[in-house]
Design a protein around this motif. Sequence first.
Motif, PDB file in Angstrom:
ATOM      1  N   GLY A  35       0.710  -1.110  -0.007  1.00  0.00           N
ATOM      2  CA  GLY A  35      -0.188  -0.086  -0.163  1.00  0.00           C
ATOM      3  C   GLY A  35       0.803   1.249   0.212  1.00  0.00           C
ATOM      4  O   GLY A  35       0.186   2.475   0.275  1.00  0.00           O
ATOM      5  N   GLU A  36       2.014   1.167  -0.315  1.00  0.00           N
ATOM      6  CA  GLU A  36       3.055   2.478  -0.418  1.00  0.00           C
ATOM      7  C   GLU A  36       3.157   2.670  -1.713  1.00  0.00           C
ATOM      8  O   GLU A  36       4.080   2.666  -2.323  1.00  0.00           O
ATOM      9  N   PHE A  37       2.022   3.334  -2.106  1.00  0.00           N
ATOM     10  CA  PHE A  37       1.903   3.942  -3.525  1.00  0.00           C
ATOM     11  C   PHE A  37       2.746   4.839  -4.102  1.00  0.00           C
ATOM     12  O   PHE A  37       3.467   5.015  -4.868  1.00  0.00           O
ATOM     13  N   ALA A  38       3.070   6.020  -3.057  1.00  0.00           N
ATOM     14  CA  ALA A  38       3.746   7.167  -3.311  1.00  0.00           C
ATOM     15  C   ALA A  38       5.543   6.645  -3.456  1.00  0.00           C
ATOM     16  O   ALA A  38       6.302   7.068  -4.256  1.00  0.00           O
ATOM     17  N   LEU A  39       5.804   5.756  -2.677  1.00  0.00           N
ATOM     18  CA  LEU A  39       7.183   5.085  -2.333  1.00  0.00           C
ATOM     19  C   LEU A  39       7.428   4.301  -3.782  1.00  0.00           C
ATOM     20  O   LEU A  39       8.493   4.513  -4.299  1.00  0.00           O
ATOM     21  N   ALA A  40       6.267   3.574  -4.142  1.00  0.00           N
ATOM     22  CA  ALA A  40       6.520   2.608  -5.225  1.00  0.00           C
ATOM     23  C   ALA A  40       6.792   3.582  -6.528  1.00  0.00           C
ATOM     24  O   ALA A  40       7.523   3.237  -7.296  1.00  0.00           O
ATOM     25  N   PHE A  41       5.989   4.564  -6.649  1.00  0.00           N
ATOM     26  CA  PHE A  41       5.977   5.434  -7.817  1.00  0.00           C
ATOM     27  C   PHE A  41       7.294   6.322  -7.789  1.00  0.00           C
ATOM     28  O   PHE A  41       8.071   6.205  -8.773  1.00  0.00           O
ATOM     29  N   ASP A  42       7.771   6.671  -6.848  1.00  0.00           N
ATOM     30  CA  ASP A  42       9.183   7.303  -6.701  1.00  0.00           C
ATOM     31  C   ASP A  42      10.363   6.407  -6.921  1.00  0.00           C
ATOM     32  O   ASP A  42      11.117   6.711  -7.336  1.00  0.00           O
ATOM     33  N   THR A  43      10.334   5.315  -6.525  1.00  0.00           N
ATOM     34  CA  THR A  43      11.242   3.961  -6.806  1.00  0.00           C
ATOM     35  C   THR A  43      11.331   4.123  -8.186  1.00  0.00           C
ATOM     36  O   THR A  43      12.431   3.843  -8.809  1.00  0.00           O
ATOM     37  N   MET A  44      10.192   3.789  -8.744  1.00  0.00           N
ATOM     38  CA  MET A  44      10.108   3.410 -10.423  1.00  0.00           C
ATOM     39  C   MET A  44      10.792   4.679 -11.128  1.00  0.00           C
ATOM     40  O   MET A  44      11.551   4.549 -11.960  1.00  0.00           O
ATOM     41  N   LEU A  66       0.401  11.443 -12.625  1.00  0.00           N
ATOM     42  CA  LEU A  66       0.099  10.863 -11.353  1.00  0.00           C
ATOM     43  C   LEU A  66       0.893  11.430 -10.449  1.00  0.00           C
ATOM     44  O   LEU A  66       0.511  11.543  -9.266  1.00  0.00           O
ATOM     45  N   SER A  67       2.041  12.184 -10.750  1.00  0.00           N
ATOM     46  CA  SER A  67       2.780  12.744  -9.711  1.00  0.00           C
ATOM     47  C   SER A  67       1.897  14.049  -9.066  1.00  0.00           C
ATOM     48  O   SER A  67       2.318  14.331  -7.835  1.00  0.00           O
ATOM     49  N   GLY A  68       0.968  14.655  -9.837  1.00  0.00           N
ATOM     50  CA  GLY A  68       0.174  15.331  -9.152  1.00  0.00           C
ATOM     51  C   GLY A  68      -0.679  14.892  -7.673  1.00  0.00           C
ATOM     52  O   GLY A  68      -0.972  15.522  -6.788  1.00  0.00           O
ATOM     53  N   ASP A  69      -0.833  13.630  -7.783  1.00  0.00           N
ATOM     54  CA  ASP A  69      -1.461  13.093  -6.476  1.00  0.00           C
ATOM     55  C   ASP A  69      -0.433  12.376  -5.772  1.00  0.00           C
ATOM     56  O   ASP A  69      -0.550  12.195  -4.404  1.00  0.00           O
ATOM     57  N   LEU A  70       0.734  11.758  -6.235  1.00  0.00           N
ATOM     58  CA  LEU A  70       1.604  11.050  -5.587  1.00  0.00           C
ATOM     59  C   LEU A  70       2.895  11.664  -5.156  1.00  0.00           C
ATOM     60  O   LEU A  70       3.641  11.259  -4.380  1.00  0.00           O
ATOM     61  N   GLY A  71       3.054  12.873  -5.433  1.00  0.00           N
ATOM     62  CA  GLY A  71       4.241  13.590  -5.401  1.00  0.00           C
ATOM     63  C   GLY A  71       5.354  13.548  -6.049  1.00  0.00           C
ATOM     64  O   GLY A  71       4.960  13.239  -7.386  1.00  0.00           O
ATOM     65  N   SER A  72       6.716  13.693  -5.866  1.00  0.00           N
ATOM     66  CA  SER A  72       7.717  13.467  -6.816  1.00  0.00           C
ATOM     67  C   SER A  72       7.735  14.503  -7.982  1.00  0.00           C
ATOM     68  O   SER A  72       8.467  14.478  -9.006  1.00  0.00           O
ATOM     69  N   ARG A  73       7.229  15.618  -7.784  1.00  0.00           N
ATOM     70  CA  ARG A  73       6.831  16.524  -8.724  1.00  0.00           C
ATOM     71  C   ARG A  73       8.416  17.113  -9.401  1.00  0.00           C
ATOM     72  O   ARG A  73       8.738  17.280 -10.525  1.00  0.00           O
ATOM     73  N   ASP A  74       9.226  17.391  -8.375  1.00  0.00           N
ATOM     74  CA  ASP A  74      10.591  17.885  -8.864  1.00  0.00           C
ATOM     75  C   ASP A  74      11.609  16.769  -9.580  1.00  0.00           C
ATOM     76  O   ASP A  74      11.986  17.205 -10.716  1.00  0.00           O
ATOM     77  N   LEU A  75      11.490  15.421  -9.062  1.00  0.00           N
ATOM     78  CA  LEU A  75      12.015  14.335  -9.921  1.00  0.00           C
ATOM     79  C   LEU A  75      11.278  14.165 -11.317  1.00  0.00           C
ATOM     80  O   LEU A  75      12.083  13.984 -12.342  1.00  0.00           O
ATOM     81  N   ILE A  76      10.092  14.350 -11.503  1.00  0.00           N
ATOM     82  CA  ILE A  76       9.376  14.231 -12.596  1.00  0.00           C
ATOM     83  C   ILE A  76       9.713  15.320 -13.562  1.00  0.00           C
ATOM     84  O   ILE A  76       9.898  15.290 -14.716  1.00  0.00           O
ATOM     85  N   ALA A  77       9.993  16.631 -13.038  1.00  0.00           N
ATOM     86  CA  ALA A  77      10.347  17.889 -13.718  1.00  0.00           C
ATOM     87  C   ALA A  77      11.482  17.344 -14.443  1.00  0.00           C
ATOM     88  O   ALA A  77      11.878  17.928 -15.550  1.00  0.00           O
ATOM     89  N   ARG A  78      12.547  17.027 -13.710  1.00  0.00           N
ATOM     90  CA  ARG A  78      13.980  16.548 -14.030  1.00  0.00           C
ATOM     91  C   ARG A  78      13.922  15.508 -15.167  1.00  0.00           C
ATOM     92  O   ARG A  78      14.833  15.520 -16.089  1.00  0.00           O
ATOM     93  N   MET A  79      12.767  14.461 -15.066  1.00  0.00           N
ATOM     94  CA  MET A  79      12.714  13.461 -16.019  1.00  0.00           C
ATOM     95  C   MET A  79      12.561  13.961 -17.378  1.00  0.00           C
ATOM     96  O   MET A  79      12.636  13.096 -18.515  1.00  0.00           O
ATOM     97  N   HIS A  80      12.096  14.989 -17.516  1.00  0.00           N
ATOM     98  CA  HIS A  80      11.924  15.674 -18.842  1.00  0.00           C
ATOM     99  C   HIS A  80      12.895  15.536 -19.958  1.00  0.00           C
ATOM    100  O   HIS A  80      12.685  15.222 -21.046  1.00  0.00           O
ATOM    101  N   GLU A  81      14.139  15.593 -19.347  1.00  0.00           N
ATOM    102  CA  GLU A  81      15.381  15.454 -20.085  1.00  0.00           C
ATOM    103  C   GLU A  81      15.675  14.131 -20.800  1.00  0.00           C
ATOM    104  O   GLU A  81      16.220  13.900 -21.792  1.00  0.00           O
ATOM    105  N   LEU A  82      15.002  13.094 -20.370  1.00  0.00           N
ATOM    106  CA  LEU A  82      14.915  11.614 -20.740  1.00  0.00           C
ATOM    107  C   LEU A  82      13.843  11.316 -22.003  1.00  0.00           C
ATOM    108  O   LEU A  82      14.032  10.745 -22.625  1.00  0.00           O
TER     109      LEU A  82
END
Length: 85
Positions: A35-44, A66-82
């Motif tokens: 049930g650790e959805f945010a942590l699973a999302f962040d790990t992936m 999905l990051s809007g609900d689960l967080g990790s917005r900064d990480l997701i923003a950096r992922m745009h370079e990929l």
Amino acid sequence: MEAIEYAARIEELLEESPITVPSVAVDVRDLLAAGEFALAFDTMCSWIYEDELSISEEYYERLVRLSGDLGSRDLIARMHELVTG
């Protein structure tokens, strides 16, 4: 969104992800089962980013939503370079 929806969306993203290390997929699924959805999302997302794995624009946009609900917005923003293609 309900827990089952989060689990299904993350599982879908995991299946479509460029991650090829089986132990990472196991770890993400274990977190989902706990049930650790945010942590699973962040790990992936962390694995995709740290291994500099290419992703499509469509896949990236799904991560952003999905990051809007689960967080990790900064990480997701950096992922745009990929994003390729």
